[in-house]
Design an enzyme around this catalytic site. Structure first.
Site, PDB file in Angstrom:
ATOM      1  N   GLY A  38       0.793  -1.230   0.000  1.00 46.95           N
ATOM      2  CA  GLY A  38       0.000   0.000   0.000  1.00 46.95           C
ATOM      3  C   GLY A  38       0.818   1.268   0.000  1.00 46.95           C
ATOM      4  O   GLY A  38       0.289   2.350  -0.254  1.00 46.95           O
ATOM      5  N   GLY A  39       2.107   1.157   0.342  1.00 49.80           N
ATOM      6  CA  GLY A  39       2.969   2.324   0.300  1.00 49.80           C
ATOM      7  C   GLY A  39       2.629   3.377   1.338  1.00 49.80           C
ATOM      8  O   GLY A  39       1.921   3.119   2.321  1.00 49.80           O
ATOM      9  N   THR A  40       3.116   4.586   1.109  1.00 48.62           N
ATOM     10  CA  THR A  40       2.939   5.676   2.066  1.00 48.62           C
ATOM     11  C   THR A  40       1.478   6.008   2.283  1.00 48.62           C
ATOM     12  O   THR A  40       1.037   6.225   3.416  1.00 48.62           O
ATOM     13  CB  THR A  40       3.691   6.928   1.576  1.00 48.62           C
ATOM     14  OG1 THR A  40       5.091   6.637   1.531  1.00 48.62           O
ATOM     15  CG2 THR A  40       3.452   8.109   2.505  1.00 48.62           C
ATOM     16  N   CYS A  41       0.693   6.065   1.219  1.00 45.97           N
ATOM     17  CA  CYS A  41      -0.700   6.506   1.330  1.00 45.97           C
ATOM     18  C   CYS A  41      -1.475   5.679   2.346  1.00 45.97           C
ATOM     19  O   CYS A  41      -2.093   6.214   3.258  1.00 45.97           O
ATOM     20  CB  CYS A  41      -1.380   6.431  -0.032  1.00 45.97           C
ATOM     21  SG  CYS A  41      -3.119   6.931   0.002  1.00 45.97           S
ATOM     22  N   HIS A 444     -30.041  22.873  -4.382  1.00 44.27           N
ATOM     23  CA  HIS A 444     -30.087  23.843  -3.284  1.00 44.27           C
ATOM     24  C   HIS A 444     -30.595  23.147  -2.023  1.00 44.27           C
ATOM     25  O   HIS A 444     -31.542  22.357  -2.084  1.00 44.27           O
ATOM     26  CB  HIS A 444     -31.032  24.997  -3.644  1.00 44.27           C
ATOM     27  CG  HIS A 444     -31.250  25.959  -2.505  1.00 44.27           C
ATOM     28  ND1 HIS A 444     -30.315  26.909  -2.160  1.00 44.27           N
ATOM     29  CD2 HIS A 444     -32.273  26.076  -1.608  1.00 44.27           C
ATOM     30  CE1 HIS A 444     -30.758  27.601  -1.120  1.00 44.27           C
ATOM     31  NE2 HIS A 444     -31.938  27.112  -0.763  1.00 44.27           N
TER      32      HIS A 444
END
Length: 460
Positions: A38-41, A444
Site C-alpha cells: 500500500g505504500g505511504t498513502c 439547493h
C-alpha cells in the site's frame, strides 16, 4: 537467477494496481516490497492521517457546538482509542491489498529490499534472510519518498517525530514544535491543537503554503491563529538541547534569535526520493540533482523498458497522480494508447479544517504566463450552506481568462473545499466557461451552488 516478464519495485498507489494488471495480461510478474503493501498513502499518509483528522474534527465540533444550541461538557480525548481506530482502518486496507495481490495468478509477492546488479537484473535482500536474484525485460520503480531530516545541532540527541511516528503516539504532547508550514506540518499541527496540545509552527519561508496565492495563505493563517496556534514565518530552528526535562529550542525569526521550550518536535520539512538503495547507476538509470529518477512524458527512464512511477520520479507528490502514472503506463503498454503526463490536470486538497482544494493556475501563475485575467472571490460568509451549518471560515477564489472566459484555476478554502474544487475541475476539463456557471442549476442548498454567486462577481 529467476526470470520474469515484469518486475515492480514498490507497492504504492502505482505499483499495486499495476502488478495485478500485468499478471492478468499474461506477464509473469514479481512485486518487491520492502515494508508494507500500500505504500505511504495507506500506511503512513492519506489513510491514517485523515483518520486522525476525523477525530480532531469531532473534538472541534464539540468545542463549537454551543453556538448551534448543543451543549457538551466534560468530553475527553482518548489518544489510545484514536490510535486503535487508525490502526484498524490502516490494517484493513493493507491486509485487503495484500490478499488481493496474493490471490492474483501469475504474480509473486517478495518482501525485501531491491537493488540493481545490471541493466535488467535485480538482487533482493529478503526480509526473512537470504537473497534472490531476478531478471525481467520490463521493470517499474515505485519506491516513493521519505522525510528529510534537517541537520540541526542537538536534534538527534533530544529526539523527534516524523509524520509516520507521530501517528503512533498514545498521549497528547504538551507542546509540539512543528518544523514546516506546508501540508504535512499544518494538518498535524491543527489536529494536535484540537486534541489539546500547545502548537508552535516554524516556517522558513515568508508565509505558510507558499505555493498558493498570498491572499489564500493569509486566510488560512488567520484561521489557524484563531484556533490558538503560534506561527512564525521567516523562522528556523538552529539548536536543540534538554533543559529541566523540556526541550529548549534556539530559533531565528526575522533574523533575531529567541528561545522557546517544547515537549516534542515534529519534522515536516520535506521529503527525498528513496533511490539510494536501488543502485540505479549500475543499471545506467539517470537521476536528477536531488536524487529523483528522470523520466519522459510517458514515464519511461533513459533505459528502454524501465519506468518510474509515483513520487520517486519527482512529479507532483500526490496519491492520485501516482495512480494516474499507473494508468498512463498500463494503457500505453497494453491498450495501444498514447497517454502522456504533459498537460494533465493536477488537483489537490490539503485536509486542514476547513479544507483547501486547488486546481489549475494561481493568480500569480496566470499573470506570470501572460494571461489577461479576471479574479472572482466570494467569502464563505456569503455561502448559504456554510451559514446554515455554522462554519463560515474561508473563501472561494477563481481565476479566469478574460478573453476566452475559460476557467484557468481556482482555490476553495472552506468546508468541502476538496469536493467543490472537483466541480470546477470537471468544468475546466469539459471547457465549460465561467459565464455558463453563473446560471448553472445546482441542487439547493449545496456548497457547489455557491459557484453561481462566485462567477456572478465577474459579470457577463
Amino acid at each position: 537467477m529467476k526470470y520474469y516478464d515484469a518486475i515492480v519495485i514498490g507497492s504504492g498507489q502505482a505499483g499495486s494496481p499495476l502488478v495485478k494488471q500485468l499478471a492478468k495480461a499474461g506477464k509473469k510478474t514479481a512485486l518487491i516490497e520492502k515494508r508494507f503493501i500500500g505504500g505511504t498513502c495507506v500506511n503512513d499518509g492519506c489513510t491514517p492521517t485523515k483518520t486522525v483528522i476525523g477525530s480532531a474534527k469531532a473534538a472541534y465540533l464539540i468545542n463549537h457546538s454551543k453556538a448551534l444550541g448543543v451543549h457538551v461538557d466534560n468530553y475527553q480525548i482518548d489518544m489510545k482509542q484514536i490510535k486503535a481506530r487508525k490502526d484498524e482502518i490502516v490494517l484493513s486496507w493493507r491486509n485487503g491489498g495484500q490478499k488481493a495481490i496474493e490471490n492474483t495468478e501469475n504474480l509473486d509477492l517478495v518482501f525485501g529490499e531491491a537493488s540493481f546488479t545490471g541493466q535488467k537484473t535485480v538482487k533482493v535482500k529478503l526480509n526473512d534472510g537470504g537473497e534472490l536474484d531476478i531478471q525481467a525485460d520490463l521493470i517499474f520503480i515505485n519506491t516513493g519518498t521519505t522525510p528529510v531530516i534537517p541537520n540541526i545541532e542537538g536534534l538527534q540527541e533530544v529526539g523527534y517525530f516524523i509524520s509516520t511516528t507521530l501517528l503512533d503516539v498514545e498521549y497528547i504532547p504538551e507542546h509540539l514544535l512543528v518544523l514546516g508550514g506546508n501540508y504535512v506540518g499544518l494538518e498535524f499541527a491543527q489536529s494536535f491543537r484540537r486534541f489539546g496540545s500547545k502548537i508552535t509552527v516554524l516556517e522558513r519561508g515568508p508565509r505558510l503554503v507558499a505555493r498558493e496565492d498570498e491572499d489564500i495563505s493569509e486566510e488560512l493563517t488567520n484561521i489557524l491563529l484563531a484556533e490558538g496556534l503560534d506561527i512564525y514565518a521567516n523562522a528556523e530552528a538552529v539548536k536543540f538541547e534538554r533543559e529541566n526535562g523540556d526541550i529548549k529550542a534556539t530559533i531565528i525569526v526575522d533574523g533575531r534569535q529567541k528561545e522557546i521550550f517544547c515537549s516534542d518536535i515534529l519534522i515536516a520539512t520535506g521529503r527525498r526520493p528513496l533511490t539510494e538503495a536501488l543502485n540505479a547507476q549500475v543499471a545506467g538509470i539517470e537521476l536528477d540533482d536531488r536524487g529523483y529518477i528522470t523520466v519522459n512524458d510517458r514515464l519511461e527512464t533513459n533505459i528502454p523498458g524501465i519506468y518510474a512511477l509515483g513520487d520517486v520520479n519527482g512529479g507532483p507528490a500526490f496519491t492520485h497522480i501516482a495512480y494516474n502514472d499507473y494508468a498512463i503506463v498500463y494503457q500505453n503498454l497494453f491498450e495501444g494508447a498514447d497517454q502522456r503526463t504533459t498537460g494533465r490536470q493536477i488537483p489537490y486538497s490539503m485536509y486542514t479544517d476547513p479544507q483547501l482544494g486547488r486546481i489549475g493556475l494561481t493568480e500569480k501563475q496566470a499573470l506570470e504566463q501572460g494571461f489577461n485575467i479576471k479574479v472572482a472571490k466570494l467569502p464563505m460568509t456569503s455561502v448559504a450552506r456554510a451559514i446554515e451549518t455554522g462554519d463560515t471560515r474561508g473563501v472561494l477564489k477563481a481565476v479566469v481568462d478574460a478573453d476566452t472566459k475559460q476557467i484557468l484555476g481556482a482555490a476553495v478554502l472552506g468546508q468541502e473545499g476538496g469536493e467543490i474544487i472537483t466541480v470546477l475541475q470537471m468544468a475546466m476539463a469539459g471547457g465549460i466557461t465561467y459565464d455558463r456557471l453563473q446560471y448553472f442549476i445546482f441542487a439547493h442548498p449545496s456548497y457547489s451552488e455557491s459557484l453561481n454567486n462566485l462567477f456572478m462577481k465577474l459579470g457577463r
